[in-house]
Structures are given as structure tokens and as C-alpha cells.
Design a protein around this motif. Structure first.
Motif, PDB file in Angstrom:
ATOM      1  N   THR A  98      21.266  25.728  95.794  1.00 65.62           N
ATOM      2  CA  THR A  98      20.613  26.247  94.590  1.00 65.62           C
ATOM      3  C   THR A  98      19.534  27.283  94.953  1.00 65.62           C
ATOM      4  O   THR A  98      19.303  28.239  94.223  1.00 65.62           O
ATOM      5  N   ALA A  99      18.895  27.090  96.130  1.00 66.54           N
ATOM      6  CA  ALA A  99      17.887  28.063  96.587  1.00 66.54           C
ATOM      7  C   ALA A  99      18.554  29.390  96.937  1.00 66.54           C
ATOM      8  O   ALA A  99      17.999  30.464  96.668  1.00 66.54           O
ATOM      9  N   VAL A 100      19.747  29.326  97.518  1.00 63.40           N
ATOM     10  CA  VAL A 100      20.485  30.554  97.859  1.00 63.40           C
ATOM     11  C   VAL A 100      20.873  31.280  96.569  1.00 63.40           C
ATOM     12  O   VAL A 100      20.706  32.505  96.451  1.00 63.40           O
ATOM     13  N   LEU A 101      21.362  30.531  95.605  1.00 59.79           N
ATOM     14  CA  LEU A 101      21.718  31.133  94.314  1.00 59.79           C
ATOM     15  C   LEU A 101      20.504  31.813  93.686  1.00 59.79           C
ATOM     16  O   LEU A 101      20.576  32.948  93.200  1.00 59.79           O
ATOM     17  N   ASN A 102      19.358  31.128  93.713  1.00 63.44           N
ATOM     18  CA  ASN A 102      18.161  31.708  93.094  1.00 63.44           C
ATOM     19  C   ASN A 102      17.733  33.001  93.792  1.00 63.44           C
ATOM     20  O   ASN A 102      17.409  33.988  93.133  1.00 63.44           O
ATOM     21  N   ALA A 103      17.758  32.978  95.134  1.00 63.39           N
ATOM     22  CA  ALA A 103      17.337  34.164  95.894  1.00 63.39           C
ATOM     23  C   ALA A 103      18.269  35.334  95.585  1.00 63.39           C
ATOM     24  O   ALA A 103      17.819  36.467  95.333  1.00 63.39           O
ATOM     25  N   ALA A 104      19.584  35.080  95.599  1.00 59.67           N
ATOM     26  CA  ALA A 104      20.551  36.143  95.326  1.00 59.67           C
ATOM     27  C   ALA A 104      20.322  36.701  93.927  1.00 59.67           C
ATOM     28  O   ALA A 104      20.294  37.920  93.726  1.00 59.67           O
ATOM     29  N   ASN A 105      20.100  35.796  92.978  1.00 59.52           N
ATOM     30  CA  ASN A 105      19.930  36.238  91.596  1.00 59.52           C
ATOM     31  C   ASN A 105      18.649  37.053  91.420  1.00 59.52           C
ATOM     32  O   ASN A 105      18.633  38.053  90.695  1.00 59.52           O
ATOM     33  N   GLU A 106      17.555  36.640  92.080  1.00 62.88           N
ATOM     34  CA  GLU A 106      16.318  37.435  91.961  1.00 62.88           C
ATOM     35  C   GLU A 106      16.539  38.844  92.495  1.00 62.88           C
ATOM     36  O   GLU A 106      16.092  39.830  91.887  1.00 62.88           O
ATOM     37  N   GLU A 107      17.241  38.959  93.623  1.00 55.95           N
ATOM     38  CA  GLU A 107      17.493  40.294  94.185  1.00 55.95           C
ATOM     39  C   GLU A 107      18.470  41.076  93.309  1.00 55.95           C
ATOM     40  O   GLU A 107      18.305  42.280  93.114  1.00 55.95           O
ATOM     41  N   ALA A 108      19.488  40.405  92.786  1.00 56.86           N
ATOM     42  CA  ALA A 108      20.477  41.102  91.956  1.00 56.86           C
ATOM     43  C   ALA A 108      19.846  41.602  90.661  1.00 56.86           C
ATOM     44  O   ALA A 108      20.093  42.734  90.225  1.00 56.86           O
ATOM     45  N   VAL A 109      18.985  40.788  90.060  1.00 58.26           N
ATOM     46  CA  VAL A 109      18.331  41.206  88.816  1.00 58.26           C
ATOM     47  C   VAL A 109      17.395  42.388  89.087  1.00 58.26           C
ATOM     48  O   VAL A 109      17.377  43.373  88.341  1.00 58.26           O
ATOM     49  N   ALA A 110      16.639  42.309  90.199  1.00 53.50           N
ATOM     50  CA  ALA A 110      15.739  43.424  90.546  1.00 53.50           C
ATOM     51  C   ALA A 110      16.557  44.695  90.771  1.00 53.50           C
ATOM     52  O   ALA A 110      16.168  45.791  90.332  1.00 53.50           O
ATOM     53  N   ALA A 111      17.698  44.555  91.434  1.00 54.12           N
ATOM     54  CA  ALA A 111      18.549  45.727  91.709  1.00 54.12           C
ATOM     55  C   ALA A 111      19.111  46.301  90.410  1.00 54.12           C
ATOM     56  O   ALA A 111      19.183  47.526  90.239  1.00 54.12           O
ATOM     57  N   PHE A 112      19.475  45.429  89.491  1.00 53.09           N
ATOM     58  CA  PHE A 112      19.949  45.923  88.183  1.00 53.09           C
ATOM     59  C   PHE A 112      18.823  46.634  87.437  1.00 53.09           C
ATOM     60  O   PHE A 112      19.011  47.725  86.893  1.00 53.09           O
ATOM     61  N   LEU A 113      17.627  46.033  87.458  1.00 53.84           N
ATOM     62  CA  LEU A 113      16.520  46.625  86.691  1.00 53.84           C
ATOM     63  C   LEU A 113      16.111  47.984  87.246  1.00 53.84           C
ATOM     64  O   LEU A 113      15.645  48.839  86.499  1.00 53.84           O
ATOM     65  N   ASP A 114      16.282  48.201  88.587  1.00 54.15           N
ATOM     66  CA  ASP A 114      15.998  49.570  89.016  1.00 54.15           C
ATOM     67  C   ASP A 114      17.239  50.393  89.343  1.00 54.15           C
ATOM     68  O   ASP A 114      17.193  51.315  90.155  1.00 54.15           O
ATOM     69  N   GLY A 115      18.306  50.058  88.675  1.00 54.06           N
ATOM     70  CA  GLY A 115      19.443  50.976  88.634  1.00 54.06           C
ATOM     71  C   GLY A 115      20.316  51.017  89.882  1.00 54.06           C
ATOM     72  O   GLY A 115      21.143  51.910  90.028  1.00 54.06           O
ATOM     73  N   ARG A 116      20.141  50.030  90.810  1.00 56.43           N
ATOM     74  CA  ARG A 116      20.978  50.061  92.013  1.00 56.43           C
ATOM     75  C   ARG A 116      22.364  49.467  91.781  1.00 56.43           C
ATOM     76  O   ARG A 116      23.315  49.837  92.451  1.00 56.43           O
ATOM     77  N   ILE A 117      22.481  48.517  90.888  1.00 62.64           N
ATOM     78  CA  ILE A 117      23.801  47.959  90.557  1.00 62.64           C
ATOM     79  C   ILE A 117      23.937  47.855  89.038  1.00 62.64           C
ATOM     80  O   ILE A 117      22.936  47.886  88.310  1.00 62.64           O
TER      81      ILE A 117
END
Ligand code: NAD
Ligand code: MG
Length: 401
Positions: free
Chosen positions: A333-352
Motif C-alpha cells: 500500500t505504501a508503494v501504491l501511495n508513493a506511485a500515486n503521489e508522483e503520478a498525480v504531481a506529474a499530471f498536474l504539471d503536464g508531464r503525463i
């Protein structure tokens, strides 16, 4: 005010006071000046907002996790003649949360950055109002052990978990016997009915415009993907000591029923109200009492319908990851959370794109090799969080547009 009045005031530390939950907490506290006093306010880097809050509330301490921001806040408070003492760095967050004069800690930092200070509050036996669901998603087992050994009073602030808590008796030793399962309600977010084929074109502004709640950007994106509900399933597993199969999710677009408990006898208890975080916050502050929250009352004559539907797994593939990771090896669950925090940040600044958030999460979970024993200590969890973020960033890099 006499000295004995001041001693009766609950001394409150708000971790993340400049955020959506943090400002709502101050709004509730402002309605009850005879009950609560602000002891400490904290923020990451928004100097102007924290300065304004310090001038209004005159806390003993203000903490900024960003050192440059702390220096700027300190000089501006000095110019204004304020006596608030400014501390800097993430270790100061944990120190202030465990300060002997603090009675109540509101954990309203977003993301795994909240884990260490919330854990410090738990270990030092505070009354801990927990909005920061990521702390439980990352370190649930360790966290709940700290609550027990530290003698903390853990009060859920997430509206769904507060609803469950409000449906249960005060004596937590009766919960196991009573609960058959719980049903977390979800609004379905802004894209409940949008053509899934168009989700790649979603902009951050669209993803952050939630139909029923005004919240921080990260949780707003999580609500749009329904990862927020996945994190809440994991959060509920720890708060109420449930097996994954005892937790269900149903879409309820009106956000009037905030969640439900199905008892052993199939009687269902629900908590209702207008969607306003000040209700769970007021309950956390005053529990087991009730105080005025500032929220509007429900007008039943204005409710056209309360409807329910099953979440569409094709539209919201991230939801299932909650049960998958809860049943997986410890630390998943910690891995999922870390991935999601990075993925959301990447979406919010237009990387994905929006539709790649789930792929990053699923790919990271598949690729990451969990080290043994990582969930046994705070340091282990923080290293796990950092390593999983690096793994997610590689996946994000290979998808960048
Ligand atoms: P927000 O983005 O509005 O505010 C976050 C706060 O945390 C800010 O004060 C910010 O300065 C601080 N912060 C951010 N990064 C930090 C870091 N690295 N170190 C220290 N402080 C940091 O977020 P929010 O919407 O208020 O949500 C806060 C938490 O509450 C989240 O975990 C969220 O899931 C949960 N929650 C929020 C709502 C809501 O209605 N907003 C509802 C339920 C649960
Ligand atoms: Mg919630």
C-alpha cells in the motif's frame, strides 16, 4: 480571561493549516474561542497565507518545512512585532506535534509528508484528528501500534470514516462484534459520466473541479480517478480493524450519505449531512460532545433523490488496487501511495495525461521489489516511500509527452 480559563482551553496544533482542511479547522475553532486555542500552525512553503494566519491567531509557534520560506516568515513576523516563534524543517513538524503543551493535533498535511509528524503525535498520546489518510496508507500497522502504545485518541476526519465512527458506539471494544461490513460512499467525481475515450484530454483544472466538495488539488485529482476511494478503503482497514472483504464502495453522486455500517443483523446505520468538512472536524474537536460547526442543515424537501450505483471498473481501474495491495505483501500500500503521489504531481504539471495515472501506479506496483522488514520502522517506511517514488518517476519519464 483568568488563568484557569486559559488552562481549560484545548491547545491545538494544526499540521497543514494553510490547506483546505487546515483553514476549515480554523473556521470551526473561530466559532468556539472559549474551547480552543491555536498553539502551533504549520505549512510547507506558502509564506503569505501562514503569515496572515499567524497575525490573526498569534500562535506560540509557526513551522515551515521549507527552510527558505521559514526565514522569510520569521523576518516578516518580526517586522510586524509578532511574538510567534518560527521553526524550520520537517523534523520541527514532528517536534511541535509532540510538544508537551499540545493537547490536540490536526493532521491535515497532504501526502506521506504527514506520516512522521502524525506518528509523533500518536506516540506522544495526543488527541489526534487525522485527515492525512496517506499516513495510514503508508504506515498503517506501525501507526496503529503507536496509537495504542502512546495512548493517543485517534479521531477520523475523512468524511466517510467520520461517518462510520459516528455510527459506532463510543466503546471501540464492541465494534468487532457489531460490524458485518462497511459501505464507503463515493461521489464518482467529475468524470462519472464522461466518455472514457476522452479522459486522455482532461486538463488539471477539469480534474480539480469536484461536483460536491472544494478540496486541495491532490485529493481532487484522486477523487477524479477514484484513487481517493482506494486510499480510503486502506485507511478504513486500519481505523476500524477490518478485513479487506468487509469494505465495500458504492457510488452515491449526491454526497449526502457520507458512509454506512452494515451490522451483523443486516441493520444499516448511515450518517447524513450537507457535504461540508466542518462537520467531521467539529466532531473530532469536541468528541464525544457535539458543537456548532457552521455547516448548513440538510433540507429534506429540497433533496430530489438519493441514488446509488456500482463503480465502473473500466472507468475507475485504480479502485481495485486497494484490495489488491491490502492482500499483497506488507508495504504494497505504501508503494501504491508513493506511485500515486508522483503520478498525480506529474499530471498536474503536464508531464503525463490523466489516463496515464493508473498505468504509472499499476506498472510501479508490478516492477517494484519490496525490501524485507521495511514496514517495521518509520525510517524503513520513509526509505520505502523514497525508493517507490524513484521507481514511479522512471515509469513517468518513459511516458512523458
Ligand atoms: P491542501 O493541499 O489544501 O493542503 C495541504 C497542507 O499541507 C498545506 O497546508 C500545505 O502547506 C501542507 N503541506 C503540503 N506538502 C507538505 C510537506 N511536504 N510538508 C509539510 N507540509 C506540507 O490539502 P487538503 O485538501 O487540505 O488535504 C489534506 C489532507 O486531508 C489530505 O491527506 C487529504 O487526503 C485529506 N482530506 C482532505 C479533505 C478535503 O476536503 N480537502 C477531505 C478528506 C480528507
Ligand atoms: Mg473522504
Amino acid at each position: 480571561m483568568t488563568h484557569s480559563d486559559a488552562a481549560a482551553l484545548q491547545q491545538v496544533c494544526i499540521l497543514g493549516s494553510t490547506g483546505s482542511v487546515g483553514t476549515s479547522t480554523l473556521d470551526v475553532m473561530a466559532r468556539h474561542p472559549g474551547l480552543y486555542q491555536v498553539f502551533a500552525l504549520t505549512a510547507h512553503s506558502r509564506v503569505d497565507e501562514l503569515l496572515a494566519q499567524c497575525l490573526q491567531w498569534q500562535p506560540r509557534f509557526a513551522v515551515m518545512s521549507d527552510a527558505d520560506a521559514a526565514a522569510r516568515l520569521r523576518s516578516r513576523l518580526q517586522q510586524a512585532g509578532s511574538r510567534t516563534e518560527v521553526l524550520a524543517g520537517s523534523s520541527a513538524l514532528a517536534e511541535i506535534a509532540a510538544h508537551p503543551e499540545v493537547d490536540t493535533v490536526m493532521g491535515a498535511i497532504v501526502g506521506s509528508a504527514g506520516l512522521a509528524p502524525c506518528l509523533a503525535a500518536a506516540r506522544s498520546g495526543k488527541r489526534l484528528l487525522l485527515a492525512n489518510k496517506e499516513a495510514l496508507v503508508v504506515g498503517g500497522a506501525l501507526f496503529m501500534r503507536a496509537v495504542r502504545s502512546g495512548g493517543a485518541t485517534l479521531l477520523p476526519i475523512d468524511s466517510e470514516h467520520s461517518a462510520i465512527f459516528q455510527c459506532l458506539p463510543e466503546d471501540a471494544t464492541t465494534w468487532q462484534q457489531r460490524i458485518q461490513r462497511i459501505v464507503l460512499t463515493a461521489s464518482g467525481g467529475p468524470f462519472r459520466q464522461r466518455d472514457p475515450g476522452t479522459l486522455g484530454a482532461v486538463t488539471p483544472a477539469e480534474a480539480c473541479s469536484h461536483p460536491n466538495w472544494v478540496m486541495g488539488r491532490k485529493i481532487s485529482v484522486d477523487s477524479a480517478t477514484m484513487m481517493n476511494k482506494a486510499l480510503e478503503v486502506i485507511e478504513a482497514r486500519w481505523l476500524f480493524d477490518l478485513a479487506p472483504e468487509q469494505i465495500e464502495v458504492v457510488i452515491h453522486p449526491q454526497s449526502i450519505i457520507h458512509s454506512m455500517v452494515v451490522c451483523r443483523d443486516n441493520s444499516v446505520l448511515a450518517q447524513l449531512g450537507t457535504p461540508d468538512m466542518r462537520v467531521p472536524i467539529a466532531y473530532g474537536l469536541a468528541w464525544p460532545r457535539r458543537i456548532e460547526s457552521g455547516a448548513q442543515a440538510l433540507d429534506f424537501t429540497q433533496l430530489s433523490a438519493l441514488t446509488f450505483e456500482a463503480p465502473d471498473a473500466a472507468r475507475f481501474p485504480g479502485l481495485q488496487l486497494a484490495w489488491d495491495t491490502l492482500r499483497g505483501p506488507q508495504g504494497s500500500t505504501a508503494v501504491l501511495n508513493a506511485a500515486n503521489e508522483e503520478a498525480v504531481a506529474a499530471f498536474l504539471d503536464g508531464r503525463i495525461g490523466f489516463d496515464q495515472i493508473h498505468a504509472v501506479n499499476a506498472d510501479t506496483l508490478a516492477a517494484f521489489v519490496l525490501p524485507a522488514g521495511a514496514t517495521e520502522s518509520l525510517d524503513g517506511l520513509l526509505e520505502l516511500d523514497a525508493a517507490a517514488r524513484r521507481c514511479a518517476l522512471q515509469r513517468i519519464g518513459s511516458r512523458s509527452r
